[in-house]
Scaffold this motif. Sequence first.
Motif, PDB file in Angstrom:
ATOM      1  N   LEU A  74       0.835  -1.200   0.000  1.00 40.64           N
ATOM      2  CA  LEU A  74       0.000   0.000   0.000  1.00 40.64           C
ATOM      3  C   LEU A  74       0.867   1.247   0.000  1.00 40.64           C
ATOM      4  N   GLN A  75       1.911   1.215   0.833  1.00 43.16           N
ATOM      5  CA  GLN A  75       2.801   2.356   0.892  1.00 43.16           C
ATOM      6  C   GLN A  75       4.197   1.895   1.290  1.00 43.16           C
ATOM      7  N   ALA A  76       5.199   2.512   0.704  1.00 43.22           N
ATOM      8  CA  ALA A  76       6.587   2.220   1.060  1.00 43.22           C
ATOM      9  C   ALA A  76       7.278   3.513   1.469  1.00 43.22           C
ATOM     10  N   GLY A  77       8.061   3.444   2.518  1.00 40.93           N
ATOM     11  CA  GLY A  77       8.924   4.563   2.906  1.00 40.93           C
ATOM     12  C   GLY A  77      10.366   4.080   2.880  1.00 40.93           C
ATOM     13  N   ILE A  78      11.215   4.788   2.172  1.00 44.58           N
ATOM     14  CA  ILE A  78      12.620   4.391   2.106  1.00 44.58           C
ATOM     15  C   ILE A  78      13.486   5.597   2.446  1.00 44.58           C
ATOM     16  N   GLY A  79      14.280   5.450   3.492  1.00 40.44           N
ATOM     17  CA  GLY A  79      15.214   6.503   3.891  1.00 40.44           C
ATOM     18  C   GLY A  79      16.642   6.062   3.607  1.00 40.44           C
ATOM     19  N   LEU A  80      17.444   6.980   3.104  1.00 39.56           N
ATOM     20  CA  LEU A  80      18.864   6.695   2.835  1.00 39.56           C
ATOM     21  C   LEU A  80      19.708   7.733   3.544  1.00 39.56           C
ATOM     22  N   THR A  81      20.864   7.310   4.052  1.00 38.28           N
ATOM     23  CA  THR A  81      21.768   8.306   4.628  1.00 38.28           C
ATOM     24  C   THR A  81      23.167   8.140   4.065  1.00 38.28           C
ATOM     25  N   ALA A  82      23.893   9.237   4.089  1.00 36.48           N
ATOM     26  CA  ALA A  82      25.309   9.306   3.692  1.00 36.48           C
ATOM     27  C   ALA A  82      25.537   9.203   2.186  1.00 36.48           C
ATOM     28  N   VAL A  83      24.452   9.209   1.417  1.00 35.30           N
ATOM     29  CA  VAL A  83      24.627   9.016  -0.027  1.00 35.30           C
ATOM     30  C   VAL A  83      23.978  10.144  -0.852  1.00 35.30           C
ATOM     31  N   GLY A  84      23.766  11.297  -0.234  1.00 36.71           N
ATOM     32  CA  GLY A  84      23.281  12.444  -0.994  1.00 36.71           C
ATOM     33  C   GLY A  84      21.850  12.330  -1.469  1.00 36.71           C
ATOM     34  N   ALA A  85      21.030  11.559  -0.759  1.00 33.28           N
ATOM     35  CA  ALA A  85      19.612  11.483  -1.137  1.00 33.28           C
ATOM     36  C   ALA A  85      18.904  12.732  -0.614  1.00 33.28           C
ATOM     37  N   GLU A  86      18.138  13.388  -1.480  1.00 31.26           N
ATOM     38  CA  GLU A  86      17.471  14.619  -1.067  1.00 31.26           C
ATOM     39  C   GLU A  86      16.492  14.332   0.068  1.00 31.26           C
ATOM     40  N   HIS A  87      16.610  15.089   1.143  1.00 30.95           N
ATOM     41  CA  HIS A  87      15.762  14.904   2.330  1.00 30.95           C
ATOM     42  C   HIS A  87      15.852  13.476   2.887  1.00 30.95           C
ATOM     43  N   PHE A  88      16.932  12.773   2.591  1.00 33.74           N
ATOM     44  CA  PHE A  88      17.163  11.410   3.088  1.00 33.74           C
ATOM     45  C   PHE A  88      16.154  10.405   2.522  1.00 33.74           C
ATOM     46  N   VAL A  89      15.494  10.742   1.417  1.00 28.88           N
ATOM     47  CA  VAL A  89      14.404   9.910   0.898  1.00 28.88           C
ATOM     48  C   VAL A  89      14.759   9.343  -0.480  1.00 28.88           C
ATOM     49  N   ALA A  90      14.368   8.086  -0.719  1.00 30.09           N
ATOM     50  CA  ALA A  90      14.476   7.479  -2.053  1.00 30.09           C
ATOM     51  C   ALA A  90      13.083   7.497  -2.678  1.00 30.09           C
ATOM     52  N   ALA A  91      12.653   8.681  -3.127  1.00 31.69           N
ATOM     53  CA  ALA A  91      11.267   8.888  -3.552  1.00 31.69           C
ATOM     54  C   ALA A  91      10.909   8.036  -4.775  1.00 31.69           C
ATOM     55  N   GLU A  92      11.823   7.909  -5.736  1.00 28.84           N
ATOM     56  CA  GLU A  92      11.507   7.165  -6.967  1.00 28.84           C
ATOM     57  C   GLU A  92      11.288   5.684  -6.665  1.00 28.84           C
ATOM     58  N   ALA A  93      12.064   5.152  -5.744  1.00 25.48           N
ATOM     59  CA  ALA A  93      11.895   3.745  -5.367  1.00 25.48           C
ATOM     60  C   ALA A  93      10.581   3.538  -4.616  1.00 25.48           C
ATOM     61  N   GLU A  94      10.218   4.524  -3.802  1.00 29.23           N
ATOM     62  CA  GLU A  94       8.926   4.439  -3.102  1.00 29.23           C
ATOM     63  C   GLU A  94       7.778   4.414  -4.114  1.00 29.23           C
ATOM     64  N   ASP A  95       7.843   5.314  -5.095  1.00 24.17           N
ATOM     65  CA  ASP A  95       6.783   5.390  -6.103  1.00 24.17           C
ATOM     66  C   ASP A  95       6.680   4.074  -6.871  1.00 24.17           C
TER      67      ASP A  95
END
Lengths: 158, 286
Positions: free
Chosen positions: B208-229
């Motif tokens: 239904l919904q995915a949240g993916i956070g990334l750190t130390a790799v330059g992800a904007e706002h710590f989010v992997a938005a395209e992978a979530e979508d």
Amino acid sequence: MTIRVAMTVNGTEYARDVEPRLLLIHFIRDELGLTGSHWGCDTSNCGSCVVWLDAKPVKSCTLLAAMADGHAVRTVEGLEQDGRLDPVQQGFVECHGLQCGFCTPGMLMTARWLLDRNPDPDEAEIREAISGQICRCTGYENIVRSIRWAAEHAGQTP
Amino acid sequence: MQVPAHVEYERATSVAHALSLLSRPETRVVAGGHSLIPMMKLRLAQPELLVDINGLAELAFIVLDGGQLRIGALARHADLLDSAVAGECFAIFHDAERVVADPIVRLWGTVGGSLCQADPSEDLSAAFAATRATAVIRGPDGERTVPVREFHLGPYETVIGRGELLAEVRVPVRPGMGSAYQKVARRVGDWSVAAAGAVLTLDGGKILQAGIGLTAVGAEHFVAAEAEDYLRGRAADEDSFQAAGKIAAGHCQPVADQRGPEDFKRHLVAELTTRALRRAAARVGS
């Protein structure tokens, strides 16, 4: 500019006028003359400066003395009670838990805290507890044995 | 010998007192101090006044309140790691807290301090981004809320303005959730080379919904938005998780440094994202 900082260290009350920027480790060593706690890496990595603030160990190079105002500090000098070594101290004697001894005060304070919370830790729990501290002599093996010795001899030191 | 530059020090006796002290320019909050004081030693931070909020017990809580996990800004890392209710709702926080710094530092460093430090390699920022948490900020005009995904403006910069204080973080709890955090570091206590947090909300085998956070790799706002979508509406299976990992790796912006080259970090993002999703899915309903 100085501010008045008062704290209890090993049961004795002290008060000094110090600069707010003074770090707790320097307050303990230079203002109070308690040089058992060691000032090591200055970057909160090595843990040789670990003392207790109230009931919790802290890397005292990363705390201002002002932040300890009104609190109780316990240093390695406070481990010995009435001339009797704490079991963790005796453990380091029995198991050769130190070589140069620089990291020892911090190791002892963390070991005491671990054993107060968990009187019978296994090797993994001991290694986890001291994972924020660095020893460049022993390879940690004898430190782990020393803390195990203390766990097995709680309250039995001469 | 590293010592901070001259600084004034005040101890806040209430949130209102803290807010009044914070109205002065060049003022910083000190709580655990385990990021700020090292930065002051290096002159990377040089505040004129420190406001010590360690006495504000009203900001040190972790409670499940209605449909939200509420974490006070002054909750210590060790408190979050020890919190059974936090672990039951969000295993991601326990996963992450086990690899934040070391056990002694975790006794002092705070949840609020981690977010406000805004270090681009910070673990909880990614975990809170994955959980779609909300920051509660108090200021002279009362309270305002900001999604954690909009909280960080860039490295070491947040939306917190002069005279404001982060008070708590609220994390929405929904049925059918599972979460996990995966980190690779060079050694115990070090910053991440890369890390990924995942939160999945499933309906049967469907995402239904995915949240993916990334750190130390330059992800904007710590989010992997395209992978979530990509994941939304798909089957919660290995193919989806591997594809999402590759998408996350393709869209982040890691830089080569002493922790490794860019391609290695992208490889880690793909693998850690997939592992975090896999574990999050396995934890749904457990």
